[in-house]
Enzyme design. Sequence first.
Site, PDB file in Angstrom:
ATOM      1  CG  ASP A   1      -2.001  -4.115  -1.075  1.00  0.00           C
ATOM      2  OD1 ASP A   1      -2.700  -4.238  -0.057  1.00  0.00           O
ATOM      3  OD2 ASP A   1      -1.691  -3.004  -1.558  1.00  0.00           O
TER       4      ASP A   1
ATOM      5  CB  CYS B   1      -0.905  -0.001   1.232  1.00  0.00           C
ATOM      6  SG  CYS B   1      -1.823   1.534   1.447  1.00  0.00           S
TER       7      CYS B   1
END
EC number: 1.7.1.13
Length: 276
Positions: free
Chosen positions: A191, A184
């Site tokens: 992620d 992120c």
Amino acid sequence: MHPAAEHSPLGKSSEYIATYSPEQLFPIPRTAKWAELGVTAQTLPWQGVDYWNCFELSWLLPSGKPVVAIGEFAIPADSPNIIESKSFKLYLNSLNQTVFASLDALQACLEKDLSAAAGKPVGVKVRTLAEVEAQGVVALPGQCIDALDVAISNYEQPQPELLRCDPARVVEETLHSHLLKSNCPVTGQPDWGSVVVEYKGRALDHASLLTYLISFRQHADFHEQCVERIYLDLKNLLQPEHLTVYARYVRRGGLDINPYRSTGAISPDNKRLVRQ
């Protein structure tokens, strides 16, 4: 980091409001990231959709009895804005103590608010737990390339120069990997994703695709921009007749995000993988 994201609730302490609060939604214009990739809203080389699945959707019936369900949201890939994920979660949480007279009323509310934030009509489906349970999980199509023996030591930025192909051969194939990871751009949280590449074009070297995907491992960007970067790098190399890149990310905060970009008609399945 996207400049607009600095003003979003992501990475900050937030009050969780339990009654309807559409102002929680925080749109982030796509244009800045498109500019980094050399495209504009008028020259997008893809069609597509961002599927969001919400596993923490709840509201009240007029009797006061709560209902839980799973929400599926389809945001057009050419919408002016993405919706920042924490703001999306805060908005959905604001429905928890809100009364809706019917499922149609809830769905109309979601469509109105999300479409206003995205800048284009957003598709909404509210599904029962039984519906989703019956669907189960699916496997990605095509050949998995994760068992290939590759070596890589640089994970800071995507490296399109790693990609190789045979320009003398044209093939049509579907490949997938579960080794996609990025971070992120605001919080640095990982992620985790799986990605499908389907194309007809110059024969792509499978090991080079795997090392390229792994090179995203420490890259900081939103899900949507990672997929668009993969799509453009492959398009530039393969000169394909058709190309599709579809990533399905592991959920965080009760939401998973699944961007789909393609040269052709939009017809992706929004079906859960084993990690979702």
